[in-house]
Design a protein around this motif. Structure first.
Motif, mmCIF file in Angstrom:
data_model
loop_
_atom_site.group_PDB
_atom_site.id
_atom_site.type_symbol
_atom_site.label_atom_id
_atom_site.label_comp_id
_atom_site.label_asym_id
_atom_site.label_seq_id
_atom_site.Cartn_x
_atom_site.Cartn_y
_atom_site.Cartn_z
ATOM 1 N N VAL A 172 -10.184 66.240 -2.111
ATOM 2 C CA VAL A 172 -10.224 65.409 -3.317
ATOM 3 C C VAL A 172 -8.955 65.683 -4.107
ATOM 4 O O VAL A 172 -8.618 66.845 -4.370
ATOM 5 C CB VAL A 172 -11.458 65.730 -4.188
ATOM 6 C CG1 VAL A 172 -11.512 64.796 -5.395
ATOM 7 C CG2 VAL A 172 -12.741 65.636 -3.375
ATOM 8 N N GLY A 173 -8.228 64.638 -4.495
ATOM 9 C CA GLY A 173 -7.007 64.893 -5.242
ATOM 10 C C GLY A 173 -6.315 63.647 -5.725
ATOM 11 O O GLY A 173 -6.820 62.531 -5.583
ATOM 12 N N THR A 174 -5.152 63.848 -6.332
ATOM 13 C CA THR A 174 -4.331 62.748 -6.812
ATOM 14 C C THR A 174 -3.354 62.343 -5.713
ATOM 15 O O THR A 174 -2.942 63.169 -4.901
ATOM 16 C CB THR A 174 -3.578 63.160 -8.088
ATOM 17 O OG1 THR A 174 -2.951 64.439 -7.872
ATOM 18 C CG2 THR A 174 -4.543 63.277 -9.275
ATOM 19 N N PRO A 175 -2.965 61.054 -5.651
ATOM 20 C CA PRO A 175 -2.181 60.568 -4.522
ATOM 21 C C PRO A 175 -0.839 61.265 -4.328
ATOM 22 O O PRO A 175 -0.447 61.546 -3.187
ATOM 23 C CB PRO A 175 -1.974 59.079 -4.830
ATOM 24 C CG PRO A 175 -2.695 58.776 -6.072
ATOM 25 C CD PRO A 175 -3.335 60.010 -6.592
ATOM 26 N N LEU A 181 -5.283 53.142 -9.420
ATOM 27 C CA LEU A 181 -4.526 53.652 -8.274
ATOM 28 C C LEU A 181 -3.576 52.606 -7.703
ATOM 29 O O LEU A 181 -2.600 52.951 -7.037
ATOM 30 C CB LEU A 181 -5.488 54.113 -7.169
ATOM 31 C CG LEU A 181 -6.266 55.408 -7.456
ATOM 32 C CD1 LEU A 181 -7.307 55.636 -6.375
ATOM 33 C CD2 LEU A 181 -5.328 56.603 -7.560
ATOM 34 N N LEU A 182 -3.859 51.327 -7.949
ATOM 35 C CA LEU A 182 -2.988 50.259 -7.454
ATOM 36 C C LEU A 182 -2.077 49.712 -8.547
ATOM 37 O O LEU A 182 -1.503 48.633 -8.401
ATOM 38 C CB LEU A 182 -3.832 49.141 -6.830
ATOM 39 C CG LEU A 182 -4.587 49.570 -5.560
ATOM 40 C CD1 LEU A 182 -5.429 48.440 -5.019
ATOM 41 C CD2 LEU A 182 -3.617 50.081 -4.499
ATOM 42 N N SER A 183 -1.946 50.479 -9.629
ATOM 43 C CA SER A 183 -0.964 50.124 -10.649
ATOM 44 C C SER A 183 0.412 50.550 -10.162
ATOM 45 O O SER A 183 0.547 51.264 -9.158
ATOM 46 C CB SER A 183 -1.292 50.808 -11.977
ATOM 47 O OG SER A 183 -1.158 52.218 -11.848
ATOM 48 N N GLN A 184 1.436 50.125 -10.854
ATOM 49 C CA GLN A 184 2.818 50.408 -10.448
ATOM 50 C C GLN A 184 3.080 51.900 -10.299
ATOM 51 O O GLN A 184 3.866 52.327 -9.450
ATOM 52 C CB GLN A 184 3.783 49.791 -11.464
ATOM 53 C CG GLN A 184 5.240 49.796 -11.027
ATOM 54 C CD GLN A 184 6.126 49.042 -12.008
ATOM 55 O OE1 GLN A 184 5.695 48.681 -13.102
ATOM 56 N NE2 GLN A 184 7.360 48.795 -11.619
ATOM 57 N N PRO A 233 2.777 52.810 -4.619
ATOM 58 C CA PRO A 233 3.623 53.224 -3.486
ATOM 59 C C PRO A 233 3.096 54.468 -2.770
ATOM 60 O O PRO A 233 3.102 54.522 -1.533
ATOM 61 C CB PRO A 233 4.986 53.482 -4.151
ATOM 62 C CG PRO A 233 4.974 52.634 -5.389
ATOM 63 C CD PRO A 233 3.558 52.667 -5.866
ATOM 64 N N SER A 234 2.632 55.450 -3.527
ATOM 65 C CA SER A 234 2.093 56.675 -2.918
ATOM 66 C C SER A 234 0.814 56.393 -2.145
ATOM 67 O O SER A 234 0.602 56.931 -1.048
ATOM 68 C CB SER A 234 1.827 57.734 -3.995
ATOM 69 O OG SER A 234 3.018 58.125 -4.635
#
Length: 330
Positions: free
Chosen positions: A115-118, A146-149, A153-154
């Motif tokens: 579990v974590g940040t992209p 998560l699909l914001s600018q 990309p990550s």
């Protein structure tokens, strides 16, 4: 046993639909408002599917959950650990702002759910430490963020490391163009769940108080300049454990953070759109509980107040001299 010990007696509407579909292996795009039990909706099927992997300790990393903030990652991992406490499953949390070396050492040991940040997970993946070639379930919580600018990309780079037969579970409240584009390109025949008309602001009493801007600033201008990460962590920890009763936070923090004791939310600056308002006041009135929202409204906020009432089909009443505690305390 984990579900029983958490005290859950019945599934919320989003849990009732999504858990069964997720167990079939199908991609999901689920929309539901804050406080409806989205976290448990994906934690239960992820844990259940892990118990079916007979060669669990030979699989590098079967499941990944990504979220936009450190606090939400910590909260989600804790829910997974509590629900899976009777399973032989190792849950690891990783986010920016923590020791990369410690995370690398931890991944040399068996980890079944990450579990974590992209950004942090992508760093570990590119270093070859986090191996995603056998990751069968990839969960995106607060997928609209998560699909914001800032994150997209990550996120898409991470997905490029997944196997072709992966399952993607997306949970979100709003449905911007970026989400539709992502769904059309990367999800395979997804099952769409839309419960946005359910439980909009159920259980939340909303008030507004008309003030001048200078009156608001005077209340807080001496309290905060810049909080270091460890100070922020301590404040959140103390708030969750009841050591302090009040928390001042930004919009990003309010996404998905579930603290059962929160029954009052004060909007110091009134939001400009309905989406932000829902994320904020959703801290109170979590599924099955009562809550109170108090909004400080300036002259410039009056049009936003009217528009948000119309869009959400709700009424924000002028605050009363006395508020009955029974409307937000059980």
């Amino acid at each position: 046993m984990g579900i029983y010990e958490k005290g859950f007696e019945r599934p919320s509407p989003i849990q009732e639909v999504s858990i069964l579909i997720a167990l079939t292996g199908r991609d999901i795009l689920a929309r539901a408002k804050n406080g409806t039990g989205k976290t448990v909706s994906f934690c239960i099927p992820v844990l259940e599917k892990l118990t079916k992997i007979t060669t669990l300790f030979k699989v590098p990393l079967p499941s990944v959950i990504i979220v936009p903030t450190r606090e939400l990652a910590l909260q989600t991992s804790q829910v997974c650990k509590e629900l899976g406490k009777h399973l032989k499953i190792q849950v690891m949390v990783t986010t920016g702002g923590t020791s990369l070396k410690d995370d690398i050492m931890r991944l040399y040991q068996p980890v079944h759910l990450l579990v974590g940040t992209p950004g942090r997970i992508l760093d570990l993946t590119k270093k070859g430490v986090c191996v995603l070639k056998d990751c069968s379930v990839f969960v995106m919580d607060e997928a609209d963020k998560l699909l914001s600018q800032e994150f997209q990309p990550s996120v898409e780079h991470l997905i490029s490391f997944l196997p072709q037969n992966r399952q993607i579970l997306m949970f979100l409240a709003t449905f911007p163009v970026t989400v539709k584009d992502f769904k059309d390109r990367l999800l395979k025949n997804p099952y769409i769940i839309n419960l946005m008309d359910e439980l909009t602001l159920k259980g939340i009493t909303q008030f507004c108080a008309f003030v001048e801007e200078r009156q608001k600033i005077h209340c807080l201008n001496t309290l905060f300049s810049k909080m270091l990460q460890d100070h922020r962590n301590r404040a959140f920890h103390d708030f969750r454990n009841g050591a302090c009763r009040n928390l001042v936070c930004t919009d990003l923090f309010t996404r998905g953070i579930d603290i059962q004791a929160v029954n009052v939310v004060i909007n110091f600056d009134f939001p400009k759109n309905a989406e932000t308002y829902l994320h904020r006041v959703g801290r109170s009135g979590r599924f099955g509980h009562l809550g109170l929202a108090v909004n400080l409204i300036t002259y410039e906020d009056r049009l936003n107040l009217y528009r948000i009432e119309q869009e959400l089909g709700t009424e924000i009443k002028q605050i009363q001299p006395h508020i009955d505690q029974a409307i937000y305390c059980q």
